[in-house]
Design an enzyme around this catalytic site. Structure first.
Site, mmCIF file in Angstrom:
data_model
loop_
_atom_site.group_PDB
_atom_site.id
_atom_site.type_symbol
_atom_site.label_atom_id
_atom_site.label_comp_id
_atom_site.label_asym_id
_atom_site.label_seq_id
_atom_site.Cartn_x
_atom_site.Cartn_y
_atom_site.Cartn_z
ATOM 1 N N HIS A 76 3.836 104.059 4.053
ATOM 2 C CA HIS A 76 4.342 103.939 5.419
ATOM 3 C C HIS A 76 5.147 102.657 5.571
ATOM 4 C CE1 HIS A 76 0.519 106.276 5.676
ATOM 5 N NE2 HIS A 76 1.275 107.061 6.417
ATOM 6 N N ASP B 158 3.534 100.203 0.486
ATOM 7 C CA ASP B 158 2.759 101.234 1.151
ATOM 8 C C ASP B 158 3.641 102.458 1.405
ATOM 9 O OD1 ASP B 158 -0.023 101.160 2.981
ATOM 10 O OD2 ASP B 158 1.491 102.531 3.784
ATOM 11 N N ASP C 139 -1.316 104.267 -0.839
ATOM 12 C CA ASP C 139 -1.263 105.630 -0.315
ATOM 13 C C ASP C 139 0.005 106.376 -0.722
ATOM 14 O OD1 ASP C 139 0.141 103.865 1.257
ATOM 15 O OD2 ASP C 139 -0.875 104.367 3.124
ATOM 16 N N HIS D 102 1.253 97.326 10.092
ATOM 17 C CA HIS D 102 1.826 97.960 11.285
ATOM 18 C C HIS D 102 1.667 97.100 12.537
ATOM 19 C CE1 HIS D 102 2.696 101.607 9.189
ATOM 20 N NE2 HIS D 102 1.435 101.950 8.997
#
Length: 310
Positions: A165, A163, A247, A126
Protein backbone atom coordinates in the site's frame (compact mmCIF):
# COMPACT_ATOMS: atom_id res chain seq x y z
CA UNK A 1 26.24 -4.82 8.30
CA UNK A 2 26.18 -4.62 12.08
CA UNK A 3 22.44 -5.01 12.59
CA UNK A 4 20.12 -4.41 15.53
CA UNK A 5 16.60 -5.59 16.18
CA UNK A 6 14.71 -3.08 18.31
CA UNK A 7 11.92 -5.14 19.85
CA UNK A 8 8.70 -3.66 21.23
CA UNK A 9 7.03 -6.25 23.50
CA UNK A 10 4.35 -3.64 24.24
CA UNK A 11 3.11 -4.37 20.71
CA UNK A 12 0.99 -7.12 22.27
CA UNK A 13 -0.86 -4.55 24.38
CA UNK A 14 -2.48 -3.09 21.27
CA UNK A 15 -5.49 -5.39 21.09
CA UNK A 16 -7.98 -5.35 18.22
CA UNK A 17 -11.41 -6.95 17.71
CA UNK A 18 -11.50 -10.64 16.73
CA UNK A 19 -10.98 -11.09 13.02
CA UNK A 20 -9.11 -7.81 12.57
CA UNK A 21 -6.13 -8.34 10.23
CA UNK A 22 -3.67 -6.23 12.25
CA UNK A 23 -3.52 -8.47 15.34
CA UNK A 24 -0.78 -9.40 17.81
CA UNK A 25 -0.13 -12.67 15.96
CA UNK A 26 1.69 -10.62 13.34
CA UNK A 27 4.20 -9.44 15.92
CA UNK A 28 4.61 -12.94 17.35
CA UNK A 29 5.15 -14.51 13.92
CA UNK A 30 7.82 -11.99 13.01
CA UNK A 31 9.46 -12.26 16.41
CA UNK A 32 9.64 -16.06 16.28
CA UNK A 33 11.27 -15.91 12.85
CA UNK A 34 13.77 -13.22 13.82
CA UNK A 35 14.86 -14.91 17.04
CA UNK A 36 16.03 -17.86 14.93
CA UNK A 37 18.67 -15.62 13.31
CA UNK A 38 22.13 -15.50 14.85
CA UNK A 39 23.44 -12.18 13.52
CA UNK A 40 21.37 -9.33 14.97
CA UNK A 41 21.83 -7.78 18.42
CA UNK A 42 18.53 -7.24 20.26
CA UNK A 43 17.41 -4.25 22.32
CA UNK A 44 14.04 -3.47 23.88
CA UNK A 45 12.19 -0.37 22.73
CA UNK A 46 11.75 2.64 24.97
CA UNK A 47 8.67 4.90 24.78
CA UNK A 48 9.01 8.05 22.72
CA UNK A 49 8.72 11.46 24.35
CA UNK A 50 5.66 13.45 23.33
CA UNK A 51 7.88 16.21 21.96
CA UNK A 52 9.44 13.75 19.51
CA UNK A 53 6.02 12.63 18.29
CA UNK A 54 4.91 16.25 17.88
CA UNK A 55 7.63 16.86 15.30
CA UNK A 56 5.25 15.15 12.86
CA UNK A 57 1.83 14.90 14.51
CA UNK A 58 -0.28 17.78 15.78
CA UNK A 59 -0.83 18.18 19.50
CA UNK A 60 -4.59 17.99 18.95
CA UNK A 61 -4.28 14.67 17.15
CA UNK A 62 -2.13 13.21 19.90
CA UNK A 63 -4.66 14.30 22.48
CA UNK A 64 -7.48 12.65 20.50
CA UNK A 65 -5.67 9.30 20.53
CA UNK A 66 -4.91 9.56 24.24
CA UNK A 67 -8.53 10.42 25.01
CA UNK A 68 -9.79 7.53 22.90
CA UNK A 69 -7.53 5.09 24.78
CA UNK A 70 -8.45 6.56 28.16
CA UNK A 71 -12.17 6.22 27.46
CA UNK A 72 -11.97 2.63 26.19
CA UNK A 73 -13.45 0.24 28.71
CA UNK A 74 -11.79 -3.09 29.41
CA UNK A 75 -12.21 -5.49 26.49
CA UNK A 76 -13.71 -2.74 24.33
CA UNK A 77 -12.42 -0.67 21.42
CA UNK A 78 -12.79 2.87 20.17
CA UNK A 79 -12.80 3.47 16.41
CA UNK A 80 -10.65 6.27 15.02
CA UNK A 81 -11.71 5.45 11.48
CA UNK A 82 -13.40 2.54 9.73
CA UNK A 83 -10.30 0.33 10.00
CA UNK A 84 -8.35 1.75 12.93
CA UNK A 85 -9.30 0.72 16.47
CA UNK A 86 -7.68 1.44 19.82
CA UNK A 87 -7.99 -0.18 23.23
CA UNK A 88 -7.07 1.04 26.70
CA UNK A 89 -3.38 0.15 26.28
CA UNK A 90 -2.90 1.14 22.64
CA UNK A 91 -1.26 4.47 23.45
CA UNK A 92 1.53 2.72 25.37
CA UNK A 93 2.14 0.36 22.45
CA UNK A 94 2.16 3.19 19.91
CA UNK A 95 4.56 5.33 21.94
CA UNK A 96 6.97 2.41 22.28
CA UNK A 97 6.75 1.72 18.54
CA UNK A 98 7.69 5.32 17.79
CA UNK A 99 10.36 5.07 20.48
CA UNK A 100 11.84 2.01 18.79
CA UNK A 101 12.50 3.96 15.61
CA UNK A 102 14.03 6.89 17.52
CA UNK A 103 16.24 4.56 19.57
CA UNK A 104 17.39 2.89 16.36
CA UNK A 105 18.47 6.26 14.96
CA UNK A 106 20.30 7.21 18.16
CA UNK A 107 22.17 3.90 18.36
CA UNK A 108 23.26 4.06 14.74
CA UNK A 109 24.36 7.68 15.02
CA UNK A 110 26.34 6.70 18.14
CA UNK A 111 28.19 4.09 16.08
CA UNK A 112 26.71 1.02 17.79
CA UNK A 113 25.47 -0.45 14.51
CA UNK A 114 24.95 0.24 10.83
CA UNK A 115 21.37 -0.94 10.43
CA UNK A 116 18.33 -1.64 12.58
CA UNK A 117 14.99 -3.37 12.15
CA UNK A 118 12.15 -2.20 14.42
CA UNK A 119 9.93 -5.12 15.36
CA UNK A 120 6.84 -3.28 16.49
CA UNK A 121 3.17 -2.57 15.93
CA UNK A 122 0.81 -0.81 15.32
CA UNK A 123 2.11 0.21 11.88
CA UNK A 124 2.40 3.85 10.92
CA UNK A 125 2.93 4.78 7.28
CA UNK A 126 -0.70 5.73 6.57
CA UNK A 127 -0.94 8.03 9.61
CA UNK A 128 -0.99 11.68 8.57
CA UNK A 129 -0.09 14.59 10.87
CA UNK A 130 -3.67 14.93 12.09
CA UNK A 131 -5.34 11.69 11.03
CA UNK A 132 -5.28 7.98 11.83
CA UNK A 133 -6.07 5.59 9.01
CA UNK A 134 -5.38 2.12 7.65
CA UNK A 135 -4.52 0.51 11.03
CA UNK A 136 -1.90 3.27 11.60
CA UNK A 137 -1.67 5.62 14.59
CA UNK A 138 1.80 7.20 14.90
CA UNK A 139 3.93 7.47 11.80
CA UNK A 140 7.12 6.05 13.29
CA UNK A 141 9.13 6.33 10.09
CA UNK A 142 8.35 10.06 9.71
CA UNK A 143 9.01 10.66 13.41
CA UNK A 144 12.39 8.92 13.14
CA UNK A 145 13.31 10.82 9.97
CA UNK A 146 12.61 14.14 11.66
CA UNK A 147 14.58 13.01 14.72
CA UNK A 148 17.60 12.38 12.49
CA UNK A 149 17.23 15.82 10.90
CA UNK A 150 16.44 17.91 13.97
CA UNK A 151 18.37 16.15 16.75
CA UNK A 152 21.36 14.81 14.84
CA UNK A 153 21.65 17.68 12.37
CA UNK A 154 21.59 15.69 9.14
CA UNK A 155 20.87 17.57 5.95
CA UNK A 156 18.95 14.98 3.88
CA UNK A 157 17.17 11.71 4.61
CA UNK A 158 15.22 9.29 2.42
CA UNK A 159 12.20 7.11 3.14
CA UNK A 160 11.71 4.06 0.92
CA UNK A 161 8.34 2.32 1.27
CA UNK A 162 8.09 -1.28 0.03
CA UNK A 163 4.66 -2.01 1.51
CA UNK A 164 2.00 -3.10 -0.99
CA UNK A 165 0.00 0.00 0.00
CA UNK A 166 1.13 3.54 -0.70
CA UNK A 167 2.51 5.32 2.37
CA UNK A 168 0.39 8.45 2.10
CA UNK A 169 1.27 9.64 5.61
CA UNK A 170 4.99 9.47 4.98
CA UNK A 171 4.56 11.25 1.67
CA UNK A 172 2.96 14.11 3.61
CA UNK A 173 6.32 14.74 5.25
CA UNK A 174 8.19 14.97 1.93
CA UNK A 175 5.48 17.27 0.58
CA UNK A 176 6.29 19.70 3.41
CA UNK A 177 10.07 19.28 3.74
CA UNK A 178 12.63 19.36 0.93
CA UNK A 179 15.17 17.65 3.21
CA UNK A 180 13.15 14.43 2.87
CA UNK A 181 12.90 12.19 -0.17
CA UNK A 182 10.05 9.68 -0.32
CA UNK A 183 9.95 6.73 -2.71
CA UNK A 184 7.24 4.07 -2.82
CA UNK A 185 6.67 0.92 -4.85
CA UNK A 186 3.04 -0.10 -4.36
CA UNK A 187 0.08 -1.74 -6.01
CA UNK A 188 -2.37 0.54 -7.80
CA UNK A 189 -5.31 0.73 -7.71
CA UNK A 190 -5.43 -0.21 -4.03
CA UNK A 191 -6.04 1.43 -0.66
CA UNK A 192 -5.57 4.32 0.12
CA UNK A 193 -5.91 5.46 -3.50
CA UNK A 194 -2.92 7.80 -3.44
CA UNK A 195 0.55 7.46 -4.94
CA UNK A 196 0.14 8.17 -8.63
CA UNK A 197 3.30 8.68 -10.65
CA UNK A 198 2.52 12.37 -11.13
CA UNK A 199 2.75 13.05 -7.39
CA UNK A 200 6.34 14.30 -7.39
CA UNK A 201 6.63 16.54 -4.34
CA UNK A 202 8.28 19.93 -3.93
CA UNK A 203 11.42 19.52 -6.02
CA UNK A 204 10.99 16.04 -7.41
CA UNK A 205 11.60 14.62 -3.92
CA UNK A 206 8.65 12.21 -4.22
CA UNK A 207 8.98 9.14 -6.45
CA UNK A 208 5.91 6.95 -6.75
CA UNK A 209 6.06 3.66 -8.64
CA UNK A 210 2.52 2.26 -8.98
CA UNK A 211 2.43 -1.39 -10.03
CA UNK A 212 -0.37 -3.55 -11.40
CA UNK A 213 -1.82 -6.46 -9.47
CA UNK A 214 0.03 -9.64 -10.36
CA UNK A 215 3.44 -7.96 -10.59
CA UNK A 216 6.10 -10.54 -9.76
CA UNK A 217 9.59 -10.25 -8.35
CA UNK A 218 11.56 -9.66 -11.59
CA UNK A 219 9.35 -6.75 -12.66
CA UNK A 220 9.35 -5.32 -9.10
CA UNK A 221 13.15 -5.49 -8.97
CA UNK A 222 13.37 -3.85 -12.39
CA UNK A 223 11.13 -0.99 -11.25
CA UNK A 224 13.31 -0.46 -8.17
CA UNK A 225 16.48 -0.48 -10.27
CA UNK A 226 15.18 1.86 -12.97
CA UNK A 227 13.25 4.37 -10.84
CA UNK A 228 14.10 4.24 -7.14
CA UNK A 229 17.84 3.63 -7.26
CA UNK A 230 18.65 6.59 -9.57
CA UNK A 231 16.46 8.92 -7.51
CA UNK A 232 18.26 7.93 -4.32
CA UNK A 233 21.63 8.34 -6.00
CA UNK A 234 20.68 11.85 -7.14
CA UNK A 235 19.33 12.86 -3.72
CA UNK A 236 22.31 11.42 -1.80
CA UNK A 237 20.60 10.94 1.58
CA UNK A 238 22.63 10.84 4.77
CA UNK A 239 20.27 8.28 6.32
CA UNK A 240 17.88 5.80 4.69
CA UNK A 241 14.61 4.77 6.33
CA UNK A 242 12.57 1.82 5.10
CA UNK A 243 8.88 1.19 5.62
CA UNK A 244 9.28 -2.58 5.61
CA UNK A 245 5.84 -3.90 4.79
CA UNK A 246 5.74 -7.50 3.64
CA UNK A 247 2.16 -7.56 2.31
CA UNK A 248 3.45 -7.52 -1.27
CA UNK A 249 4.11 -11.24 -0.74
CA UNK A 250 2.19 -13.51 -3.08
CA UNK A 251 0.36 -15.18 -0.16
CA UNK A 252 -0.80 -11.98 1.50
CA UNK A 253 -4.57 -11.41 1.52
CA UNK A 254 -4.33 -7.60 1.63
CA UNK A 255 -2.85 -7.07 -1.83
CA UNK A 256 -2.26 -8.58 -5.22
CA UNK A 257 1.47 -8.36 -5.85
CA UNK A 258 3.45 -11.60 -6.07
CA UNK A 259 6.78 -11.12 -4.32
CA UNK A 260 8.64 -13.92 -2.54
CA UNK A 261 11.02 -13.98 0.41
CA UNK A 262 13.98 -13.77 -1.98
CA UNK A 263 12.66 -10.48 -3.34
CA UNK A 264 12.58 -8.91 0.12
CA UNK A 265 16.11 -10.17 0.75
CA UNK A 266 17.16 -8.60 -2.57
CA UNK A 267 15.54 -5.30 -1.57
CA UNK A 268 17.40 -5.31 1.75
CA UNK A 269 20.70 -5.95 -0.03
CA UNK A 270 20.06 -3.14 -2.50
CA UNK A 271 19.10 -0.68 0.24
CA UNK A 272 22.11 -1.67 2.32
CA UNK A 273 24.34 -1.04 -0.67
CA UNK A 274 22.81 2.38 -1.24
CA UNK A 275 23.18 3.22 2.44
CA UNK A 276 26.85 2.24 2.29
CA UNK A 277 27.37 4.38 -0.82
CA UNK A 278 25.63 7.58 0.30
CA UNK A 279 24.57 7.38 3.94
CA UNK A 280 27.57 6.06 5.89
CA UNK A 281 25.70 2.72 6.05
CA UNK A 282 22.93 4.27 8.17
CA UNK A 283 19.67 2.39 7.63
CA UNK A 284 16.58 1.94 9.82
CA UNK A 285 13.66 -0.29 8.82
CA UNK A 286 10.29 -0.30 10.55
CA UNK A 287 7.74 -3.11 10.24
CA UNK A 288 4.58 -2.00 8.46
CA UNK A 289 2.12 -4.42 6.80
CA UNK A 290 2.09 -8.17 6.29
CA UNK A 291 -1.08 -10.13 7.08
CA UNK A 292 -0.29 -13.74 6.26
CA UNK A 293 1.62 -14.59 9.42
CA UNK A 294 3.82 -17.42 8.08
CA UNK A 295 4.78 -15.38 5.01
CA UNK A 296 5.36 -12.33 7.20
CA UNK A 297 7.75 -14.23 9.45
CA UNK A 298 9.72 -15.73 6.59
CA UNK A 299 9.91 -12.42 4.74
CA UNK A 300 11.02 -10.41 7.76
CA UNK A 301 13.71 -12.99 8.54
CA UNK A 302 14.95 -12.96 4.93
CA UNK A 303 15.07 -9.15 4.96
CA UNK A 304 17.00 -8.90 8.23
CA UNK A 305 19.36 -11.74 7.33
CA UNK A 306 20.21 -9.92 4.11
CA UNK A 307 21.06 -6.80 6.14
CA UNK A 308 23.34 -8.87 8.37
CA UNK A 309 25.12 -10.30 5.35
CA UNK A 310 25.42 -7.02 3.44
Amino acid sequence: MRTLVIDNPASRMHRVPPGHPEHEGRYLAARDALTALTGPVWHEARPAETASVERFHTADYIERIRDACDTAAADEWVSLDLDTKVCRDTWRAALATAGASIDAVDRIMAGEADAAFCLARPPGHHAEPDRAMGFCLLNSIAIAALHALEVHGLARVAIVDIDVHHGNGSQCLAELDTRVMFASLHQSPLYPGTGSADETGLNGNVVNVPLMAGTQGPAWRDAFTRQVRPALAAFRPEFIFVSAGFDAHERDPAGGLALLEADFAWAASQLAGLAAEFASSRLVSVLEGGYDCPALGRSAAAFVQALVEA
